[in-house]
Design an enzyme around this catalytic site. Structure first.
Site, PDB file in Angstrom:
ATOM      1  NE  ARG A   1       9.980 -38.332  18.841  1.00  0.00           N
ATOM      2  CZ  ARG A   1       9.224 -39.041  19.659  1.00  0.00           C
ATOM      3  NH1 ARG A   1       9.725 -40.103  20.276  1.00  0.00           N
ATOM      4  NH2 ARG A   1       7.981 -38.709  19.878  1.00  0.00           N
ATOM      5  CD  GLU A  23      -3.729 -29.228  27.105  1.00  0.00           C
ATOM      6  OE1 GLU A  23      -4.442 -29.408  28.097  1.00  0.00           O
ATOM      7  OE2 GLU A  23      -2.866 -30.042  26.734  1.00  0.00           O
TER       8      GLU A  23
END
Length: 175
Positions: free
Chosen positions: A63, A100
């Protein structure tokens, strides 16, 4: 930023609960992109982040491409995409960063920047800061100067800004 601009941007960002997985609230910017006034406001605000004399705007996949290209056009600057590993067709340099659960790598063409060029980095979301940090490191590794990082939304609770203490970061919205 004027309250009216902030309200306009916020009103065009849709929350999508449990996407892409349960417990996540995805911030969908497609309604903002669809609204010409909101999109123009966003591009104008991001164009002011780097100050005068920006040579190149970097858009981070994916994006960031949508936001960075019109910012570059408005500034009369070049545009450089930073992509996920294996997506660029020419010789690249890479930077990896922790996620993560695992690691990711981004790349840019080796000839994307000239030493001393003034670069503005643009993306839609600042989360944990890993992607933006890696992008800044790629730009600086090429000898260019990062004059700013323009972000539409910062997820403040994830503390991504902590990884960018040496960079001028401007987030239009902090959530």
């Amino acid at each position: 930023m004027a309250d009216s601009d902030r309200d306009l941007l916020l009103s065009r960002i849709r929350d999508v609960p449990d996407w892409p997985e349960p417990g996540v609230v995805f911030k969908d910017i497609t309604p903002l992109l669809r609204d010409p006034a909101a999109f123009d406001t966003l591009v104008e605000l991001l164009s002011g982040v780097g100050g005068d004399g920006v040579d190149v705007v970097v858009g981070i996949e994916a994006r960031g491409f949508i936001l960075g290209a019109p910012v570059a056009h408005r500034l009369g600057a070049g545009f450089v995409p930073v992509r996920k590993q294996g997506k660029l067709p020419w010789t690249t340099t890479a930077a990896s960063y922790a996620l993560e659960y695992g690691e990711a790598t981004i790349e840019v063409h080796t000839d994307a920047f000239k030493p001393g060029e003034r670069v503005l980095v643009v993306d839609d979301v600042l989360a944990t800061g890993g992607t933006v940090r890696a992008t800044v490191d790629l730009v600086r590794g090429a000898g260019a100067d990062v004059v700013g990082v323009g972000i539409l939304m910062e997820l403040g609770f994830l503390n991504g800004r902590d990884k960018l203490a040496d960079v001028n970061v401007r987030s239009l919205l902090v959530i």
